[in-house]
Design a protein around this motif. Structure first.
Motif, PDB file in Angstrom:
ATOM      1  N   LEU A 149       3.562  20.411 -26.813  1.00 19.79           N
ATOM      2  CA  LEU A 149       3.610  21.324 -25.738  1.00 19.79           C
ATOM      3  C   LEU A 149       5.040  22.038 -25.805  1.00 19.79           C
ATOM      4  N   ARG A 150       5.833  21.375 -26.796  1.00 20.97           N
ATOM      5  CA  ARG A 150       7.255  22.044 -27.021  1.00 20.97           C
ATOM      6  C   ARG A 150       8.132  22.101 -25.550  1.00 20.97           C
ATOM      7  N   GLU A 151       7.864  20.907 -24.888  1.00 21.01           N
ATOM      8  CA  GLU A 151       8.653  20.682 -23.738  1.00 21.01           C
ATOM      9  C   GLU A 151       9.690  19.680 -23.922  1.00 21.01           C
ATOM     10  N   ASP A 152      11.012  20.151 -23.373  1.00 22.59           N
ATOM     11  CA  ASP A 152      12.185  19.308 -23.752  1.00 22.59           C
ATOM     12  C   ASP A 152      12.743  18.557 -22.471  1.00 22.59           C
ATOM     13  N   GLY A 153      12.322  19.100 -21.123  1.00 22.58           N
ATOM     14  CA  GLY A 153      12.781  18.645 -20.038  1.00 22.58           C
ATOM     15  C   GLY A 153      11.956  17.555 -19.415  1.00 22.58           C
ATOM     16  N   GLY A 154      12.417  16.986 -18.630  1.00 27.35           N
ATOM     17  CA  GLY A 154      11.460  15.983 -17.846  1.00 27.35           C
ATOM     18  C   GLY A 154      10.914  16.269 -16.647  1.00 27.35           C
TER      19      GLY A 154
END
Length: 191
Positions: free
Chosen positions: A23-28
């Motif tokens: 998903l190209r999601e870096d944060g939490g």
């Protein structure tokens, strides 16, 4: 016949880290949502394919033995991939349980539904409801990597689709790419 989940999968076929990378999601901030989407996508695809992706335990409860057991001494287990039988219990009229010895049946693993072959025939159930319980294990394996890669990819695509749509088109069928990846694994309904 009533199926009951008695041991949910210990892991998902796709990890949170894999999904976040996809998903190209870096944060939490959305970890809880992404984890829920993974579980929902797995369960949706398990229902679509009529297969269980990772090891889990189920119980089938019968009022009495199906006719096939009396006629052929064979009981079909309509869950796939079938791994093994854990226990078979038969209850008498006084609710006393009798464990069917593992030496009196064979239950070979199968990529499709399983079967239990009795020799000799199992004891008859004595109570009128829920007289027979069979605990068994299904799934491709206990490791995420044992789930076929196309099914793992389908989970990622479906989770990404749902994340992007966020409830829009709730009646929308599976995305075409998801259906195409899962189609080779889809079992036809027998019952």
């Amino acid at each position: 016949m009533r199926p009951m989940l008695i041991g949910a999968p210990a892991i998902e076929p796709v990890s949170l880290a894999e999904a976040k990378l996809w998903l190209r999601e870096d944060g939490g901030e959305e970890d809880q949502l992404i984890q829920a989407l993974i579980v929902s996508a797995r369960m949706t695809l398990e229902a679509y394919t009529r297969r269980f992706f990772v090891t889990q335990s189920w119980r089938l409860v019968f009022d009495s033995w199906p006719r096939s057991v009396g006629a052929t001494s064979t009981l079909a287990i309509p869950f796939a991939p079938f791994q093994s039988v854990v226990a078979i219990r038969v209850f008498d009229a006084n609710d006393n349980v009798q464990i069917v010895p593992a030496t009196s049946y064979r239950a070979p693993g199968a990529n499709d539904g399983g079967r239990v072959i009795f020799n000799p025939a199992p004891p008859a159930a004595g109570r009128s409801a829920d007289g027979v319980e069979i605990d068994f294990v299904v799934g491709y394996g206990a490791l995420a990597s044992q789930t076929p890669e196309p099914l793992r990819r389908a989970i990622l695509i479906l989770a990404a689709h749902w994340r992007e749509k966020r409830g829009d088109d709730a009646d929308d069928p599976l995305p075409k790419a998801v259906a195409q990846l899962a189609a080779p694994y889809r079992r036809e309904r027998l019952l």
